[in-house]
Design an enzyme around this catalytic site. Sequence first.
Site, PDB file in Angstrom:
ATOM      1  N   ASP A 277     -14.824 -21.088  -2.408  1.00 21.13           N
ATOM      2  CA  ASP A 277     -15.865 -21.269  -3.427  1.00 21.13           C
ATOM      3  C   ASP A 277     -17.002 -22.133  -2.873  1.00 21.13           C
ATOM      4  OD1 ASP A 277     -14.120 -20.012  -5.498  1.00 21.13           O
ATOM      5  OD2 ASP A 277     -12.903 -21.760  -5.057  1.00 21.13           O
TER       6      ASP A 277
ATOM      7  N   HIS B 145      -9.551 -23.797  -8.985  1.00 23.94           N
ATOM      8  CA  HIS B 145      -9.955 -22.529  -8.347  1.00 23.94           C
ATOM      9  C   HIS B 145      -9.708 -21.415  -9.368  1.00 23.94           C
ATOM     10  CE1 HIS B 145     -10.528 -19.196  -5.707  1.00 23.94           C
ATOM     11  NE2 HIS B 145      -9.323 -18.749  -5.994  1.00 23.94           N
TER      12      HIS B 145
HETATM   13  P1  NAX Z   1      -1.292  -9.961  -0.341  1.00 19.58           P
HETATM   14  O1  NAX Z   1      -0.632  -9.378  -1.536  1.00 19.58           O
HETATM   15  O2  NAX Z   1      -1.990  -9.090   0.633  1.00 19.58           O
HETATM   16  O3  NAX Z   1      -0.211 -10.807   0.481  1.00 19.58           O
HETATM   17  C1  NAX Z   1       0.662 -11.708  -0.122  1.00 19.58           C
HETATM   18  C2  NAX Z   1       1.903 -11.769   0.722  1.00 19.58           C
HETATM   19  O4  NAX Z   1       2.739 -12.792   0.171  1.00 19.58           O
HETATM   20  C3  NAX Z   1       2.714 -10.470   0.697  1.00 19.58           C
HETATM   21  O5  NAX Z   1       3.026 -10.071   2.021  1.00 19.58           O
HETATM   22  C4  NAX Z   1       3.972 -10.871  -0.083  1.00 19.58           C
HETATM   23  O6  NAX Z   1       5.114 -10.151   0.325  1.00 19.58           O
HETATM   24  C5  NAX Z   1       4.057 -12.347   0.264  1.00 19.58           C
HETATM   25  N1  NAX Z   1       4.936 -13.118  -0.613  1.00 19.58           N
HETATM   26  C6  NAX Z   1       5.209 -12.927  -1.934  1.00 19.58           C
HETATM   27  N2  NAX Z   1       6.119 -13.815  -2.349  1.00 19.58           N
HETATM   28  C7  NAX Z   1       6.420 -14.600  -1.287  1.00 19.58           C
HETATM   29  C8  NAX Z   1       7.305 -15.687  -1.079  1.00 19.58           C
HETATM   30  N3  NAX Z   1       8.084 -16.152  -2.061  1.00 19.58           N
HETATM   31  N4  NAX Z   1       7.372 -16.241   0.148  1.00 19.58           N
HETATM   32  C9  NAX Z   1       6.615 -15.783   1.155  1.00 19.58           C
HETATM   33  N5  NAX Z   1       5.781 -14.739   1.040  1.00 19.58           N
HETATM   34  C10 NAX Z   1       5.665 -14.163  -0.170  1.00 19.58           C
HETATM   35  O7  NAX Z   1      -2.266 -11.105  -0.914  1.00 19.58           O
HETATM   36  P2  NAX Z   1      -3.472 -11.835  -0.204  1.00 19.58           P
HETATM   37  O8  NAX Z   1      -4.715 -11.067  -0.428  1.00 19.58           O
HETATM   38  O9  NAX Z   1      -3.088 -12.201   1.186  1.00 19.58           O
HETATM   39  O10 NAX Z   1      -3.602 -13.133  -1.140  1.00 19.58           O
HETATM   40  C11 NAX Z   1      -2.625 -14.140  -1.155  1.00 19.58           C
HETATM   41  C12 NAX Z   1      -2.875 -15.150  -2.252  1.00 19.58           C
HETATM   42  O11 NAX Z   1      -4.123 -15.801  -2.056  1.00 19.58           O
HETATM   43  C13 NAX Z   1      -2.943 -14.542  -3.670  1.00 19.58           C
HETATM   44  O12 NAX Z   1      -2.217 -15.383  -4.550  1.00 19.58           O
HETATM   45  C14 NAX Z   1      -4.425 -14.634  -3.995  1.00 19.58           C
HETATM   46  O13 NAX Z   1      -4.639 -14.694  -5.396  1.00 19.58           O
HETATM   47  C15 NAX Z   1      -4.779 -15.922  -3.308  1.00 19.58           C
HETATM   48  N6  NAX Z   1      -6.203 -16.182  -3.070  1.00 19.58           N
HETATM   49  C16 NAX Z   1      -6.629 -17.457  -3.192  1.00 19.58           C
HETATM   50  C17 NAX Z   1      -7.914 -17.827  -2.896  1.00 19.58           C
HETATM   51  C18 NAX Z   1      -8.353 -19.247  -2.997  1.00 19.58           C
HETATM   52  O14 NAX Z   1      -9.554 -19.483  -2.823  1.00 19.58           O
HETATM   53  N7  NAX Z   1      -7.498 -20.226  -3.282  1.00 19.58           N
HETATM   54  C19 NAX Z   1      -8.928 -16.811  -2.517  1.00 19.58           C
HETATM   55  C20 NAX Z   1      -8.331 -15.557  -1.998  1.00 19.58           C
HETATM   56  C21 NAX Z   1      -7.090 -15.097  -2.692  1.00 19.58           C
HETATM   57  O15 NAX Z   1      -7.452 -14.409  -3.859  1.00 19.58           O
END
Ligand code: NAX
Length: 356
Positions: free
Chosen positions: A184, A212
């Site tokens: 952000d 966020h």
């Molecule tokens: P993806 O769905 O591409 O990847 C997430 C990965 O996490 C998957 O491979 C899944 O299997 C894995 N996962 C799920 N549960 C798990 C666990 N208990 N232990 C380890 N791995 C686990 O998502 P992606 O686009 O990489 O985003 C990841 C996270 O970042 C989401 O929660 C998203 O909302 C968040 N974000 C946060 C942002 C921020 O500024 N704080 C911005 C970007 C993003 O939206």
Amino acid sequence: MSCFCCGSAPRIVEETEIIVKEPVVMAAPIKVAVTGAAGQIAYSLLYQIASGAVFGPNQPVYLHLLDIAPMMGVLNGVVMELADCALPLLAGVLPTANPEEAFKDVAAAFLVGSMPRKEGMERKDLLSANVRIFKEQGQALDKVARKDVKILVVGNPANTNALICSKYAPSIPRENFTAMTRLDHNRAQAQLADKLGVPVRDVKNVIIWGNHSSTQFPDASNALVNVGGINKPVPAAVNDDEYLKTTFVTTVQKRGAAVIAARKMSSALSAAKAASDHMRDWFLGTGDRWVSMGVISDGSYGTPRDVVFSFPVTVTNGKWKIVEGLTISDFAREMLDITGKELAEEKRDALEVCKD
Ligand code: NAX
């Protein structure tokens, strides 16, 4: 005969001339955990960490990659690609579905993995699923990580996940748990640079306050723009208060949704860059800039205590410090209160889930 490019007389190099270079001193490798390692943010982030962009060009890293068991096949592909990058700083890779293996002796942890929002899922359901993940990961960090580990939570709801993770890792200082609002912050900086028609590096000290989420408050009132070597206040340079209170704020708040609408997937490249920026600045320092980090609130600026709230911070010697003494306008007060209230509610809901 003179040189073709600069016209000067050619320099004759004696055969015996020896150029002495300083030897490069490599540090011992540090272990770095990345969760959600098979996901889309990690796909960009892992290269940045392993190429030296985060911990510096003389710091080898050993990557511990955590994902859930059904993703081990995909993760194996990522491990193959990391090997194929032939990166000199990559000392080794450990793929695993076991949090205790992933967090063993780590100096830094990027907690990216979380449960994505599924169709029809209420915000509360998402919070509840993710709070459980971050409770378990907090317990594992508490047991096996280095006590000085620096933890960055990216997975949403990032602020409250960081709070819960810290609660279940009491042997690690609370200051070591942070949440990512750097994306952000970078978005806000880019919007102002665009508005002023200057390179993005010439804008500094924007602030993201709070959560966020869509209640975050992007604040340009203390930002500076470098014009001809002199720092000028952004509000005076923009000269459009209405824009700074409305379009600027909502554009940054809704930027994630705009990227999803265009790309059909959420921000990943920019999220990975922001995670790298956050951890690099935490390890190596912020210099003469403020950055926004979600950190445990001490009640500064009338915010609720003991929630993970995004503040302007500076970092020296690996320790962050909230920037003090800023003036809070009536408009800013209102915005800070809205996002603070949301974080207090998220905290209450998350603690309720943790009771089970
Ligand atoms: P993806 O769905 O591409 O990847 C997430 C990965 O996490 C998957 O491979 C899944 O299997 C894995 N996962 C799920 N549960 C798990 C666990 N208990 N232990 C380890 N791995 C686990 O998502 P992606 O686009 O990489 O985003 C990841 C996270 O970042 C989401 O929660 C998203 O909302 C968040 N974000 C946060 C942002 C921020 O500024 N704080 C911005 C970007 C993003 O939206």
